[in-house]
Design a protein around this motif. Structure first.
Motif, PDB file in Angstrom:
ATOM      1  N   GLU A 155      40.499  10.347 -36.206  1.00  0.00           N
ATOM      2  CA  GLU A 155      39.181   9.691 -36.161  1.00  0.00           C
ATOM      3  C   GLU A 155      38.102  10.616 -35.609  1.00  0.00           C
ATOM      4  O   GLU A 155      36.916  10.406 -35.850  1.00  0.00           O
ATOM      5  CB  GLU A 155      39.255   8.363 -35.386  1.00  0.00           C
ATOM      6  N   LYS A 156      38.503  11.657 -34.881  1.00  0.00           N
ATOM      7  CA  LYS A 156      37.537  12.656 -34.381  1.00  0.00           C
ATOM      8  C   LYS A 156      37.889  14.040 -34.952  1.00  0.00           C
ATOM      9  O   LYS A 156      37.667  15.072 -34.304  1.00  0.00           O
ATOM     10  CB  LYS A 156      37.555  12.710 -32.844  1.00  0.00           C
ATOM     11  N   LEU A 157      38.456  14.028 -36.132  1.00  0.00           N
ATOM     12  CA  LEU A 157      38.856  15.281 -36.792  1.00  0.00           C
ATOM     13  C   LEU A 157      39.687  16.180 -35.870  1.00  0.00           C
ATOM     14  O   LEU A 157      39.526  17.402 -35.848  1.00  0.00           O
ATOM     15  CB  LEU A 157      37.621  16.033 -37.325  1.00  0.00           C
TER      16      LEU A 157
ATOM     17  N   ALA B 188      39.584  16.714 -32.781  1.00  0.00           N
ATOM     18  CA  ALA B 188      38.887  17.441 -31.707  1.00  0.00           C
ATOM     19  C   ALA B 188      39.762  17.397 -30.454  1.00  0.00           C
ATOM     20  O   ALA B 188      40.380  16.368 -30.140  1.00  0.00           O
ATOM     21  CB  ALA B 188      37.532  16.794 -31.425  1.00  0.00           C
TER      22      ALA B 188
ATOM     23  N   SER C 215      38.886  20.152 -35.410  1.00  0.00           N
ATOM     24  CA  SER C 215      37.451  20.477 -35.367  1.00  0.00           C
ATOM     25  C   SER C 215      37.093  21.181 -34.061  1.00  0.00           C
ATOM     26  O   SER C 215      35.921  21.289 -33.712  1.00  0.00           O
ATOM     27  CB  SER C 215      36.621  19.201 -35.522  1.00  0.00           C
TER      28      SER C 215
ATOM     29  N   ASN D 111      37.157  22.270 -29.886  1.00  0.00           N
ATOM     30  CA  ASN D 111      36.998  21.576 -28.594  1.00  0.00           C
ATOM     31  C   ASN D 111      36.155  20.313 -28.776  1.00  0.00           C
ATOM     32  O   ASN D 111      35.162  20.334 -29.511  1.00  0.00           O
ATOM     33  CB  ASN D 111      36.297  22.509 -27.606  1.00  0.00           C
ATOM     34  N   ASP D 112      36.527  19.246 -28.108  1.00  0.00           N
ATOM     35  CA  ASP D 112      35.720  18.030 -28.148  1.00  0.00           C
ATOM     36  C   ASP D 112      34.355  18.336 -27.529  1.00  0.00           C
ATOM     37  O   ASP D 112      34.262  18.694 -26.345  1.00  0.00           O
ATOM     38  CB  ASP D 112      36.427  16.901 -27.383  1.00  0.00           C
ATOM     39  N   LEU D 113      33.299  18.198 -28.337  1.00  0.00           N
ATOM     40  CA  LEU D 113      31.971  18.600 -27.856  1.00  0.00           C
ATOM     41  C   LEU D 113      31.443  17.642 -26.790  1.00  0.00           C
ATOM     42  O   LEU D 113      30.640  18.042 -25.945  1.00  0.00           O
ATOM     43  CB  LEU D 113      31.001  18.715 -29.032  1.00  0.00           C
ATOM     44  N   ARG D 114      31.908  16.403 -26.809  1.00  0.00           N
ATOM     45  CA  ARG D 114      31.492  15.472 -25.737  1.00  0.00           C
ATOM     46  C   ARG D 114      32.119  15.900 -24.414  1.00  0.00           C
ATOM     47  O   ARG D 114      31.504  15.794 -23.358  1.00  0.00           O
ATOM     48  CB  ARG D 114      31.835  14.035 -26.093  1.00  0.00           C
TER      49      ARG D 114
ATOM     50  N   LEU E  22      26.387  27.196 -31.387  1.00  0.00           N
ATOM     51  CA  LEU E  22      26.434  26.278 -30.240  1.00  0.00           C
ATOM     52  C   LEU E  22      25.873  26.915 -28.970  1.00  0.00           C
ATOM     53  O   LEU E  22      26.016  26.365 -27.880  1.00  0.00           O
ATOM     54  CB  LEU E  22      27.888  25.847 -29.987  1.00  0.00           C
TER      55      LEU E  22
ATOM     56  N   PHE F 203      24.323  17.810 -31.478  1.00  0.00           N
ATOM     57  CA  PHE F 203      25.520  17.302 -32.179  1.00  0.00           C
ATOM     58  C   PHE F 203      25.763  15.843 -31.793  1.00  0.00           C
ATOM     59  O   PHE F 203      25.977  14.987 -32.650  1.00  0.00           O
ATOM     60  CB  PHE F 203      26.752  18.159 -31.846  1.00  0.00           C
TER      61      PHE F 203
END
Ligand code: COA
Length: 262
Positions: free
Chosen positions: A28-30, A32, A68, A70-73, A138, A250
């Motif tokens: 669901e979060k590719l 991440a 995808s 590292n989780d960017l959040r 980024l 993002f």
């Protein structure tokens, strides 16, 4: 012997015919990668080193996605703090793995999803794969010793193109550059890769480990030094306004605007 362990949430492991499959499962979060996922991956690599039955490590994602990155959040809310952070411990485990490591890549392989491939012994992919190193996009800088390993592998100009522009390349281009061994048809990928993994697991294990270590020992010190230096700079960049703008953009679903920075 077949052993499946589903205790670790989005990271699952299973063992069959000497091949430890480590799977990233957060579609669901590719896929991440969160802090807990890095920890689970590192634990799986440590287990692979300890267990004599394991002869080959096979890392993969879900049917349509490797990861995808590292989780960017997480980068925004709980950024890595230093060398002992989960992401750096995972990269160390990958780069220092003594047993052969195979990656199987479908769909996006972004950031660490591509840099970790530089430490693998065999990389197989299919026509759905997409590779991207968007560190500069980024406001960050290369990691996982990619500023050293990538130009060595593909040459300075291709490495600059991949790292400075952060453009996505397809499987065919990745094969041309030598980032992957083979591009199999998507429907056949798992079967073909398992056959390669089992072929490798049937080789004399001491000779396999010795050969892997000889292939790597000439650059091991340099890799460790560059990885550590990049890690330090990565953390500095992460705290700067350029990265904060990129990550906020993002999260907010807008295009980043770097025009205010000099
Ligand atoms: N961190 C956190 N969440 C991520 C993520 C990441 N690295 N990559 C994707 N996701 C999430 C998206 O926010 C989205 O979640 P939502 O449905 O709750 O909004 C979901 O995964 C699907 O992603 P989406 O962007 O809609 O898919 P896409 O097919 O349009 O694009 C990518 C795919 C990989 C090009 C795009 O997701 C992307 O650029 N992700 C960031 C990659 C990145 O910069 N990684 C860090 C490198 S250091």
């Amino acid at each position: 012997m077949t052993k499946t362990n589903n205790d670790q949430g989005p990271i699952t492991t299973s063992l069959d015919k000497g091949v430890l499959r480590i799977s990233i499962q957060r579609p669901e979060k590719l896929n991440a990668l969160t802090l807990a996922m890095y920890d689970a991956l590192t634990a799986a690599f440590e287990e692979a080193e300890r267990d004599d039955y394991i002869r080959v490590i096979l890392l993969h994602g879900t049917d349509n996605c490797f990861t995808s990155g590292n989780d960017l959040r997480d980068f925004a809310t709980q950024p890595p703090q230093g060398e002992n952070s989960p992401v750096f411990r995972f990269l160390k485990a990958v780069s220092q793995a003594k047993k052969p490591l195979i990656a199987m890549v479908s769909g996006p392989a972004v950031g660490i999803g591509t840099t970790l491939l530089l430490h693998c012994d065999l990389v197989y992919t299919d026509e759905t794969a997409r590779f991207q190193l968007p560190f500069v996009n980024l406001g960050l800088c290369p990691e996982a010793a990619s500023s050293y390993l990538l130009p060595k592998l593909v040459g300075h100009l291709h490495a600059s193109e991949l790292l400075l522009l952060g453009e996505t390349i397809n499987a065919e281009k990745a094969a041309e550059l030598g980032l992957v061994n083979r591009v199999f048809p998507h429907v056949d990928l798992l079967k073909q890769v398992l056959a390669k993994a089992e072929q490798l697991a049937a080789q004399p294990p001491g000779s396999v480990r010795l050969t892997k270590s000889l292939l790597k020992e000439g650059q091991a010190r340099q890799v460790a030094e560059v990885m550590s230096r990049e890690g330090e700079l990565f953390l500095q960049q992460l705290a700067k306004p350029e990265a904060q703008e990129a990550i906020s953009a993002f999260i907010q679903g807008r295009k980043a605007d770097f025009s205010q920075f000099s």
